[in-house]
Design a protein around this motif. Structure first.
Motif, PDB file in Angstrom:
ATOM      1  N   LEU A 136       0.815  -1.217   0.000  1.00  0.00           N
ATOM      2  CA  LEU A 136       0.000   0.000   0.000  1.00  0.00           C
ATOM      3  C   LEU A 136       0.846   1.264   0.000  1.00  0.00           C
ATOM      4  CD1 LEU A 136      -2.587  -1.217   2.624  1.00  0.00           C
ATOM      5  CD2 LEU A 136      -2.808  -1.262   0.136  1.00  0.00           C
ATOM      6  N   GLU A 137       2.106   1.139   0.345  1.00  0.00           N
ATOM      7  CA  GLU A 137       2.975   2.302   0.415  1.00  0.00           C
ATOM      8  C   GLU A 137       3.813   2.478  -0.849  1.00  0.00           C
ATOM      9  OE1 GLU A 137       4.816   1.671   4.240  1.00  0.00           O
ATOM     10  OE2 GLU A 137       2.994   2.340   5.261  1.00  0.00           O
ATOM     11  N   LYS A 138       3.739   1.507  -1.753  1.00  0.00           N
ATOM     12  CA  LYS A 138       4.390   1.612  -3.057  1.00  0.00           C
ATOM     13  C   LYS A 138       3.438   2.309  -4.027  1.00  0.00           C
ATOM     14  CE  LYS A 138       6.806  -2.818  -2.575  1.00  0.00           C
ATOM     15  NZ  LYS A 138       7.020  -4.146  -3.206  1.00  0.00           N
ATOM     16  N   GLU A 139       3.906   2.506  -5.257  1.00  0.00           N
ATOM     17  CA  GLU A 139       3.044   3.045  -6.307  1.00  0.00           C
ATOM     18  C   GLU A 139       2.173   1.930  -6.885  1.00  0.00           C
ATOM     19  OE1 GLU A 139       4.639   5.711  -9.303  1.00  0.00           O
ATOM     20  OE2 GLU A 139       6.327   6.114  -7.969  1.00  0.00           O
ATOM     21  N   SER A 140       1.481   1.243  -6.004  1.00  0.00           N
ATOM     22  CA  SER A 140       0.590   0.152  -6.406  1.00  0.00           C
ATOM     23  C   SER A 140      -0.756   0.730  -6.821  1.00  0.00           C
ATOM     24  CB  SER A 140       0.363  -0.803  -5.237  1.00  0.00           C
ATOM     25  OG  SER A 140       1.581  -1.268  -4.727  1.00  0.00           O
ATOM     26  N   PHE A 141      -1.380   0.076  -7.776  1.00  0.00           N
ATOM     27  CA  PHE A 141      -2.728   0.463  -8.162  1.00  0.00           C
ATOM     28  C   PHE A 141      -3.717  -0.552  -7.608  1.00  0.00           C
ATOM     29  CE2 PHE A 141      -0.173   2.884 -10.995  1.00  0.00           C
ATOM     30  CZ  PHE A 141      -0.894   4.041 -11.223  1.00  0.00           C
ATOM     31  N   ALA A 142      -4.798  -0.047  -7.088  1.00  0.00           N
ATOM     32  CA  ALA A 142      -5.874  -0.888  -6.565  1.00  0.00           C
ATOM     33  C   ALA A 142      -6.956  -1.010  -7.632  1.00  0.00           C
ATOM     34  CB  ALA A 142      -6.454  -0.275  -5.297  1.00  0.00           C
ATOM     35  N   HIS A 143      -7.737  -2.054  -7.528  1.00  0.00           N
ATOM     36  CA  HIS A 143      -8.938  -2.206  -8.346  1.00  0.00           C
ATOM     37  C   HIS A 143     -10.104  -2.345  -7.374  1.00  0.00           C
ATOM     38  CE1 HIS A 143      -5.917  -3.135 -11.378  1.00  0.00           C
ATOM     39  NE2 HIS A 143      -6.829  -2.736 -12.237  1.00  0.00           N
ATOM     40  N   ILE A 144     -11.025  -1.379  -7.455  1.00  0.00           N
ATOM     41  CA  ILE A 144     -12.196  -1.414  -6.576  1.00  0.00           C
ATOM     42  C   ILE A 144     -13.392  -1.915  -7.376  1.00  0.00           C
ATOM     43  CG2 ILE A 144     -12.660   1.060  -6.963  1.00  0.00           C
ATOM     44  CD1 ILE A 144     -13.963   1.046  -4.125  1.00  0.00           C
ATOM     45  N   ALA A 145     -14.095  -2.857  -6.772  1.00  0.00           N
ATOM     46  CA  ALA A 145     -15.321  -3.392  -7.361  1.00  0.00           C
ATOM     47  C   ALA A 145     -16.507  -2.835  -6.590  1.00  0.00           C
ATOM     48  CB  ALA A 145     -15.321  -4.916  -7.313  1.00  0.00           C
ATOM     49  N   THR A 146     -17.414  -2.184  -7.309  1.00  0.00           N
ATOM     50  CA  THR A 146     -18.651  -1.669  -6.741  1.00  0.00           C
ATOM     51  C   THR A 146     -19.808  -2.300  -7.509  1.00  0.00           C
ATOM     52  OG1 THR A 146     -18.656   0.261  -8.223  1.00  0.00           O
ATOM     53  CG2 THR A 146     -17.574   0.529  -6.072  1.00  0.00           C
ATOM     54  N   ILE A 147     -21.021  -2.053  -7.062  1.00  0.00           N
ATOM     55  CA  ILE A 147     -22.200  -2.652  -7.687  1.00  0.00           C
ATOM     56  C   ILE A 147     -23.013  -1.568  -8.395  1.00  0.00           C
ATOM     57  CG2 ILE A 147     -24.302  -4.002  -7.305  1.00  0.00           C
ATOM     58  CD1 ILE A 147     -21.685  -5.500  -6.646  1.00  0.00           C
ATOM     59  N   LEU A 148     -23.240  -1.774  -9.682  1.00  0.00           N
ATOM     60  CA  LEU A 148     -24.057  -0.855 -10.477  1.00  0.00           C
ATOM     61  C   LEU A 148     -25.528  -0.972 -10.077  1.00  0.00           C
ATOM     62  CD1 LEU A 148     -22.332  -1.540 -13.904  1.00  0.00           C
ATOM     63  CD2 LEU A 148     -22.426   0.687 -12.765  1.00  0.00           C
ATOM     64  N   PRO A 149     -26.343   0.029 -10.427  1.00  0.00           N
ATOM     65  CA  PRO A 149     -27.772  -0.030 -10.082  1.00  0.00           C
ATOM     66  C   PRO A 149     -28.490  -1.280 -10.580  1.00  0.00           C
ATOM     67  CG  PRO A 149     -27.200   2.180 -10.783  1.00  0.00           C
ATOM     68  CD  PRO A 149     -25.984   1.313 -11.046  1.00  0.00           C
ATOM     69  N   ASP A 150     -28.016  -1.870 -11.698  1.00  0.00           N
ATOM     70  CA  ASP A 150     -28.676  -3.074 -12.208  1.00  0.00           C
ATOM     71  C   ASP A 150     -28.163  -4.356 -11.541  1.00  0.00           C
ATOM     72  OD1 ASP A 150     -26.191  -3.565 -13.365  1.00  0.00           O
ATOM     73  OD2 ASP A 150     -26.923  -3.502 -15.441  1.00  0.00           O
ATOM     74  N   GLY A 151     -27.257  -4.202 -10.548  1.00  0.00           N
ATOM     75  CA  GLY A 151     -26.762  -5.348  -9.800  1.00  0.00           C
ATOM     76  C   GLY A 151     -25.487  -5.967 -10.345  1.00  0.00           C
ATOM     77  N   THR A 152     -24.982  -5.479 -11.465  1.00  0.00           N
ATOM     78  CA  THR A 152     -23.750  -6.020 -12.024  1.00  0.00           C
ATOM     79  C   THR A 152     -22.539  -5.302 -11.427  1.00  0.00           C
ATOM     80  OG1 THR A 152     -23.873  -4.530 -13.932  1.00  0.00           O
ATOM     81  CG2 THR A 152     -24.835  -6.729 -14.197  1.00  0.00           C
ATOM     82  N   PRO A 153     -21.392  -5.968 -11.406  1.00  0.00           N
ATOM     83  CA  PRO A 153     -20.200  -5.349 -10.829  1.00  0.00           C
ATOM     84  C   PRO A 153     -19.564  -4.345 -11.784  1.00  0.00           C
ATOM     85  CG  PRO A 153     -19.703  -7.576 -11.526  1.00  0.00           C
ATOM     86  CD  PRO A 153     -21.168  -7.370 -11.758  1.00  0.00           C
ATOM     87  N   GLN A 154     -18.893  -3.368 -11.200  1.00  0.00           N
ATOM     88  CA  GLN A 154     -18.107  -2.398 -11.949  1.00  0.00           C
ATOM     89  C   GLN A 154     -16.750  -2.309 -11.273  1.00  0.00           C
ATOM     90  OE1 GLN A 154     -17.783   1.383 -10.952  1.00  0.00           O
ATOM     91  NE2 GLN A 154     -17.055   2.120 -12.913  1.00  0.00           N
ATOM     92  N   VAL A 155     -15.667  -2.419 -12.025  1.00  0.00           N
ATOM     93  CA  VAL A 155     -14.316  -2.400 -11.469  1.00  0.00           C
ATOM     94  C   VAL A 155     -13.556  -1.209 -12.051  1.00  0.00           C
ATOM     95  CG1 VAL A 155     -12.152  -3.674 -11.228  1.00  0.00           C
ATOM     96  CG2 VAL A 155     -14.325  -4.904 -11.203  1.00  0.00           C
ATOM     97  N   THR A 156     -12.860  -0.487 -11.164  1.00  0.00           N
ATOM     98  CA  THR A 156     -12.111   0.700 -11.560  1.00  0.00           C
ATOM     99  C   THR A 156     -10.719   0.666 -10.948  1.00  0.00           C
ATOM    100  OG1 THR A 156     -14.182   1.957 -11.503  1.00  0.00           O
ATOM    101  CG2 THR A 156     -12.141   3.218 -11.567  1.00  0.00           C
ATOM    102  N   PRO A 157      -9.664   0.942 -11.729  1.00  0.00           N
ATOM    103  CA  PRO A 157      -8.331   1.084 -11.138  1.00  0.00           C
ATOM    104  C   PRO A 157      -8.212   2.454 -10.469  1.00  0.00           C
ATOM    105  CG  PRO A 157      -8.211   1.372 -13.521  1.00  0.00           C
ATOM    106  CD  PRO A 157      -9.638   1.050 -13.194  1.00  0.00           C
ATOM    107  N   VAL A 158      -7.581   2.471  -9.299  1.00  0.00           N
ATOM    108  CA  VAL A 158      -7.467   3.711  -8.518  1.00  0.00           C
ATOM    109  C   VAL A 158      -6.151   3.748  -7.751  1.00  0.00           C
ATOM    110  CG1 VAL A 158      -9.960   4.097  -8.204  1.00  0.00           C
ATOM    111  CG2 VAL A 158      -8.737   2.631  -6.612  1.00  0.00           C
ATOM    112  N   TRP A 159      -5.745   4.949  -7.362  1.00  0.00           N
ATOM    113  CA  TRP A 159      -4.625   5.106  -6.432  1.00  0.00           C
ATOM    114  C   TRP A 159      -5.080   4.635  -5.067  1.00  0.00           C
ATOM    115  CZ3 TRP A 159      -3.386  10.924  -7.725  1.00  0.00           C
ATOM    116  CH2 TRP A 159      -2.766  11.002  -8.973  1.00  0.00           C
ATOM    117  N   VAL A 160      -4.127   4.208  -4.239  1.00  0.00           N
ATOM    118  CA  VAL A 160      -4.495   3.611  -2.952  1.00  0.00           C
ATOM    119  C   VAL A 160      -3.607   4.128  -1.826  1.00  0.00           C
ATOM    120  CG1 VAL A 160      -3.025   1.574  -3.285  1.00  0.00           C
ATOM    121  CG2 VAL A 160      -5.024   1.401  -1.811  1.00  0.00           C
TER     122      VAL A 160
END
Length: 130
Positions: free
Chosen positions: A10-34
């Motif tokens: 977490l202290e390196k220049e690592s990228f995270a991928h966050i999975a959230t749930i769209l209104p229709d119930g399907t997953p959405q994944v986004t790369p983000v800083w962490v």
């Protein structure tokens, strides 16, 4: 808690991928800083109005995974109920800009769709490998 054996990811220049749930119930994944909060939570940053922020407001159950950029077989994964706050979010995105871009201030202040928001995911359910 995030194990001390994996906090370096977490202290390196690592990228995270966050999975959230769209209104229709399907997953959405986004790369983000962490970032992390003294090993107690994963911290991410976004702008109000972005899809992941809208998804979390509707359904706070998320999952995030972070690979070690030096060893992709070593990772940390956290899942739980995310919270959103604007408190400290501008300073936080500046801190992340220093880490990921080497600049003192995030260069896109004011260009976003809304105010900055910290996404906090408590490290209650943690899986590590490597």
């Amino acid at each position: 808690m995030i194990p001390t054996s994996h906090v370096d990811i977490l202290e390196k220049e690592s990228f995270a991928h966050i999975a959230t749930i769209l209104p229709d119930g399907t997953p959405q994944v986004t790369p983000v800083w962490v970032d992390h909060d003294d090993r107690e939570a994963i911290l991410l940053n976004t702008a109000r109005g972005r899809r992941k922020e809208k998804n979390i407001k509707q359904n706070p159950n998320v999952s995030v995974s972070i690979l070690d950029p030096d060893d992709p077989y070593r990772y940390i994964s956290v899942r739980g109920e995310a919270t959103l706050t604007e408190d400290g979010a501008v300073d936080h995105i500046d801190k992340l800009a220093k880490k990921y871009m080497g600049v003192d201030e995030y260069p896109h202040h004011g260009d976003e769709s809304g105010p900055r928001v910290i996404i906090r995911i408590p490290a209650d359910h943690v899986v590590t490998s490597g």
